[in-house]
Design a protein around this motif. Sequence first.
Motif, PDB file in Angstrom:
ATOM      1  N   ALA A   1      28.443  62.217   9.606  1.00  0.00           N
ATOM      2  CA  ALA A   1      29.333  61.982  10.746  1.00  0.00           C
ATOM      3  C   ALA A   1      28.530  61.693  12.012  1.00  0.00           C
ATOM      4  O   ALA A   1      28.900  60.806  12.800  1.00  0.00           O
ATOM      5  N   VAL A   2      27.430  62.408  12.231  1.00  0.00           N
ATOM      6  CA  VAL A   2      26.579  62.165  13.398  1.00  0.00           C
ATOM      7  C   VAL A   2      25.986  60.756  13.339  1.00  0.00           C
ATOM      8  O   VAL A   2      25.841  60.077  14.375  1.00  0.00           O
ATOM      9  N   CYS A   3      25.648  60.310  12.144  1.00  0.00           N
ATOM     10  CA  CYS A   3      25.134  58.946  12.007  1.00  0.00           C
ATOM     11  C   CYS A   3      26.187  57.905  12.383  1.00  0.00           C
ATOM     12  O   CYS A   3      25.887  56.891  13.024  1.00  0.00           O
ATOM     13  N   LEU A   4      27.420  58.146  11.992  1.00  0.00           N
ATOM     14  CA  LEU A   4      28.478  57.156  12.208  1.00  0.00           C
ATOM     15  C   LEU A   4      28.963  57.096  13.654  1.00  0.00           C
ATOM     16  O   LEU A   4      29.436  56.047  14.102  1.00  0.00           O
ATOM     17  N   VAL A   5      28.878  58.212  14.389  1.00  0.00           N
ATOM     18  CA  VAL A   5      29.434  58.218  15.749  1.00  0.00           C
ATOM     19  C   VAL A   5      28.679  57.276  16.680  1.00  0.00           C
ATOM     20  O   VAL A   5      29.223  56.848  17.703  1.00  0.00           O
ATOM     21  N   SER A   6      27.436  56.924  16.341  1.00  0.00           N
ATOM     22  CA  SER A   6      26.678  56.026  17.208  1.00  0.00           C
ATOM     23  C   SER A   6      27.212  54.604  17.181  1.00  0.00           C
ATOM     24  O   SER A   6      26.820  53.783  18.019  1.00  0.00           O
ATOM     25  N   ARG A   7      28.088  54.300  16.229  1.00  0.00           N
ATOM     26  CA  ARG A   7      28.654  52.952  16.132  1.00  0.00           C
ATOM     27  C   ARG A   7      30.038  52.865  16.763  1.00  0.00           C
ATOM     28  O   ARG A   7      30.688  51.831  16.664  1.00  0.00           O
ATOM     29  N   LEU A   8      30.480  53.925  17.420  1.00  0.00           N
ATOM     30  CA  LEU A   8      31.778  53.915  18.074  1.00  0.00           C
ATOM     31  C   LEU A   8      31.639  53.488  19.530  1.00  0.00           C
ATOM     32  O   LEU A   8      30.539  53.385  20.076  1.00  0.00           O
ATOM     33  N   ALA A   9      32.795  53.270  20.178  1.00  0.00           N
ATOM     34  CA  ALA A   9      32.797  52.627  21.495  1.00  0.00           C
ATOM     35  C   ALA A   9      32.404  53.566  22.620  1.00  0.00           C
ATOM     36  O   ALA A   9      31.767  53.139  23.586  1.00  0.00           O
ATOM     37  N   SER A  10      32.771  54.827  22.548  1.00  0.00           N
ATOM     38  CA  SER A  10      32.567  55.729  23.680  1.00  0.00           C
ATOM     39  C   SER A  10      32.239  57.131  23.183  1.00  0.00           C
ATOM     40  O   SER A  10      32.463  57.461  22.009  1.00  0.00           O
ATOM     41  N   PRO A  11      31.738  57.982  24.078  1.00  0.00           N
ATOM     42  CA  PRO A  11      31.497  59.382  23.690  1.00  0.00           C
ATOM     43  C   PRO A  11      32.760  60.114  23.269  1.00  0.00           C
ATOM     44  O   PRO A  11      32.679  61.016  22.415  1.00  0.00           O
ATOM     45  N   PHE A  12      33.906  59.743  23.850  1.00  0.00           N
ATOM     46  CA  PHE A  12      35.144  60.399  23.435  1.00  0.00           C
ATOM     47  C   PHE A  12      35.500  60.028  22.000  1.00  0.00           C
ATOM     48  O   PHE A  12      36.004  60.863  21.242  1.00  0.00           O
ATOM     49  N   HIS A  13      35.255  58.767  21.610  1.00  0.00           N
ATOM     50  CA  HIS A  13      35.422  58.379  20.205  1.00  0.00           C
ATOM     51  C   HIS A  13      34.530  59.239  19.303  1.00  0.00           C
ATOM     52  O   HIS A  13      34.958  59.684  18.229  1.00  0.00           O
ATOM     53  N   ALA A  14      33.292  59.469  19.758  1.00  0.00           N
ATOM     54  CA  ALA A  14      32.372  60.292  18.979  1.00  0.00           C
ATOM     55  C   ALA A  14      32.875  61.723  18.873  1.00  0.00           C
ATOM     56  O   ALA A  14      32.805  62.340  17.792  1.00  0.00           O
ATOM     57  N   PHE A  15      33.398  62.254  19.960  1.00  0.00           N
ATOM     58  CA  PHE A  15      33.943  63.615  19.944  1.00  0.00           C
ATOM     59  C   PHE A  15      35.111  63.732  18.971  1.00  0.00           C
ATOM     60  O   PHE A  15      35.212  64.707  18.212  1.00  0.00           O
ATOM     61  N   VAL A  16      35.990  62.747  18.952  1.00  0.00           N
ATOM     62  CA  VAL A  16      37.148  62.771  18.054  1.00  0.00           C
ATOM     63  C   VAL A  16      36.702  62.693  16.598  1.00  0.00           C
ATOM     64  O   VAL A  16      37.207  63.433  15.734  1.00  0.00           O
ATOM     65  N   LEU A  17      35.729  61.829  16.317  1.00  0.00           N
ATOM     66  CA  LEU A  17      35.276  61.697  14.923  1.00  0.00           C
ATOM     67  C   LEU A  17      34.568  62.966  14.455  1.00  0.00           C
ATOM     68  O   LEU A  17      34.760  63.406  13.307  1.00  0.00           O
ATOM     69  N   LEU A  18      33.761  63.581  15.305  1.00  0.00           N
ATOM     70  CA  LEU A  18      33.108  64.832  14.929  1.00  0.00           C
ATOM     71  C   LEU A  18      34.125  65.949  14.735  1.00  0.00           C
ATOM     72  O   LEU A  18      33.958  66.800  13.848  1.00  0.00           O
ATOM     73  N   THR A  19      35.171  65.948  15.530  1.00  0.00           N
ATOM     74  CA  THR A  19      36.239  66.930  15.333  1.00  0.00           C
ATOM     75  C   THR A  19      36.912  66.735  13.979  1.00  0.00           C
ATOM     76  O   THR A  19      37.180  67.706  13.263  1.00  0.00           O
ATOM     77  N   CYS A  20      37.168  65.482  13.629  1.00  0.00           N
ATOM     78  CA  CYS A  20      37.753  65.200  12.311  1.00  0.00           C
ATOM     79  C   CYS A  20      36.809  65.612  11.185  1.00  0.00           C
ATOM     80  O   CYS A  20      37.262  66.082  10.125  1.00  0.00           O
ATOM     81  N   ALA A  21      35.489  65.456  11.402  1.00  0.00           N
ATOM     82  CA  ALA A  21      34.529  65.862  10.374  1.00  0.00           C
ATOM     83  C   ALA A  21      34.558  67.369  10.154  1.00  0.00           C
ATOM     84  O   ALA A  21      34.543  67.844   9.000  1.00  0.00           O
ATOM     85  N   VAL A  22      34.605  68.130  11.230  1.00  0.00           N
ATOM     86  CA  VAL A  22      34.676  69.584  11.099  1.00  0.00           C
ATOM     87  C   VAL A  22      35.979  69.998  10.426  1.00  0.00           C
ATOM     88  O   VAL A  22      36.003  70.900   9.566  1.00  0.00           O
ATOM     89  N   GLU A  23      37.069  69.355  10.802  1.00  0.00           N
ATOM     90  CA  GLU A  23      38.363  69.690  10.197  1.00  0.00           C
ATOM     91  C   GLU A  23      38.412  69.327   8.715  1.00  0.00           C
ATOM     92  O   GLU A  23      39.003  70.059   7.915  1.00  0.00           O
ATOM     93  N   SER A  24      37.766  68.214   8.346  1.00  0.00           N
ATOM     94  CA  SER A  24      37.838  67.739   6.965  1.00  0.00           C
ATOM     95  C   SER A  24      36.899  68.484   6.032  1.00  0.00           C
ATOM     96  O   SER A  24      37.255  68.770   4.880  1.00  0.00           O
ATOM     97  N   PHE A  25      35.693  68.798   6.507  1.00  0.00           N
ATOM     98  CA  PHE A  25      34.660  69.322   5.617  1.00  0.00           C
ATOM     99  C   PHE A  25      34.347  70.802   5.825  1.00  0.00           C
ATOM    100  O   PHE A  25      33.678  71.404   4.980  1.00  0.00           O
ATOM    101  N   ALA A  26      34.814  71.390   6.920  1.00  0.00           N
ATOM    102  CA  ALA A  26      34.579  72.814   7.160  1.00  0.00           C
ATOM    103  C   ALA A  26      35.860  73.630   7.083  1.00  0.00           C
ATOM    104  O   ALA A  26      35.873  74.713   6.490  1.00  0.00           O
ATOM    105  N   LEU A  27      36.954  73.129   7.661  1.00  0.00           N
ATOM    106  CA  LEU A  27      38.197  73.893   7.706  1.00  0.00           C
ATOM    107  C   LEU A  27      39.115  73.595   6.522  1.00  0.00           C
ATOM    108  O   LEU A  27      39.731  74.517   5.979  1.00  0.00           O
TER     109      LEU A  27
END
Length: 292
Positions: A189-215
Motif C-alpha cells: 500500500a505504501v508503494c502504491l500511494v506514491s502514484r496517487l494525486a495528493s496526500p489526502f488520496h494517500a491517506f485514504v488508501l492507507l486507511t483502506c489498507a488497514v481496514e482491509s488487511f488488519a481489521l
Amino acid sequence: MANRRNKTKKLLQLAKVTWKKNLYENIGFPDNYTDVTFLENLRRNVNKVEITFLSAVCGAGLVTQEICSVILFVIVFMYLHCNWIQPETVFVASSVATSIGYCAHRQVPDKGHNRLQVYAKDAKTVVIFLVFGYVLSPILHTLTDTISTDTIYAMAAFMMSVHVVFFDYGLSAAVVSSCLSLNAALFAAVCLVSRLASPFHAFVLLTCAVESFALLPLLLVQWRGSALVLVATVALTVLALLSVSLIITVIFICAALFITVVCPLWFLQWQTHKDNIYGPWDEAIIDDTHWE
C-alpha cells in the motif's frame, strides 16, 4: 562334523531364548532378525481425518476470500488513481462499513472489561491512527516517488503475493506468519500511494489498507469457513471487476473455481490413497502429558 555340531548347538540354544525388541538383549541373534511378533503393533493411518467435500471447499475458500480482499483493495486504488471516484466518498463509505463491522465484532465485550472501557480504548486507538496517518501522509506520499512506476507495481504485486501466502488461514504451519503477511500488505500500500494525486488520496488508501488487511480479518475470523461469506465476497469482487475489465473478470472466475472447487476435488481424491504405517521401527516419542 564339528562345525555342523556347533551350528546345531547354537540353533538349539537360540530356540530356548525368547527374541525381544531390545537389540542389546538379543545376544546371538542376527541384527536383522525378527519374529512373527514384530508386526503385531503395525498400525495404518492413525491420525487420518475424514474430510467432507463441503468442509474442503470452505477451507479452500479462505484462500479465495483473501485473494478477493486483495483484488478489492487494488480496485479502490485504480478508482482513486484514475479519478473515477472522489477520495472523500471512499473515506466515508469505508468508515461506515468499518463502523458496522466494529459493532458486529464488539457484540461481546472482553472479559474483565465493561463496554464503556472497551469503546473508549478503541476510540483512542482510532483517533491516534487518524491523526498520525493524516500528518504522515505527505511523507508517505513522496516516500517512493523517485522509483519507476513499473518497479512500484512489481513490488506491490510481489508483496501482495507474500501476504496471501503467509496469511493465517487457521492452520498451525511453519509458513504461517501473521506479522509478515500484514507488513507485506501495508508495504504494498505504501508503494502504491506514491502514484496517487495528493496526500489526502494517500491517506485514504492507507486507511483502506488497514481496514482491509488488519481489521477485516479480525471480523471474518468469527465466520471462518462460512459458505455464505465466501459467496458474498466472490460476488462483490466479480461486480467490482466488471466495472474494470470483462477479461479480468472471466480470469478471476476461472481462478476462483479452480481454487475453491477443483483443488478440493483433487485433495479428496488423493486422500483415498493415503497409507501411513506406524510400527516398532518408528522413533520413540516421549509422552510427557501426564508429567507435572
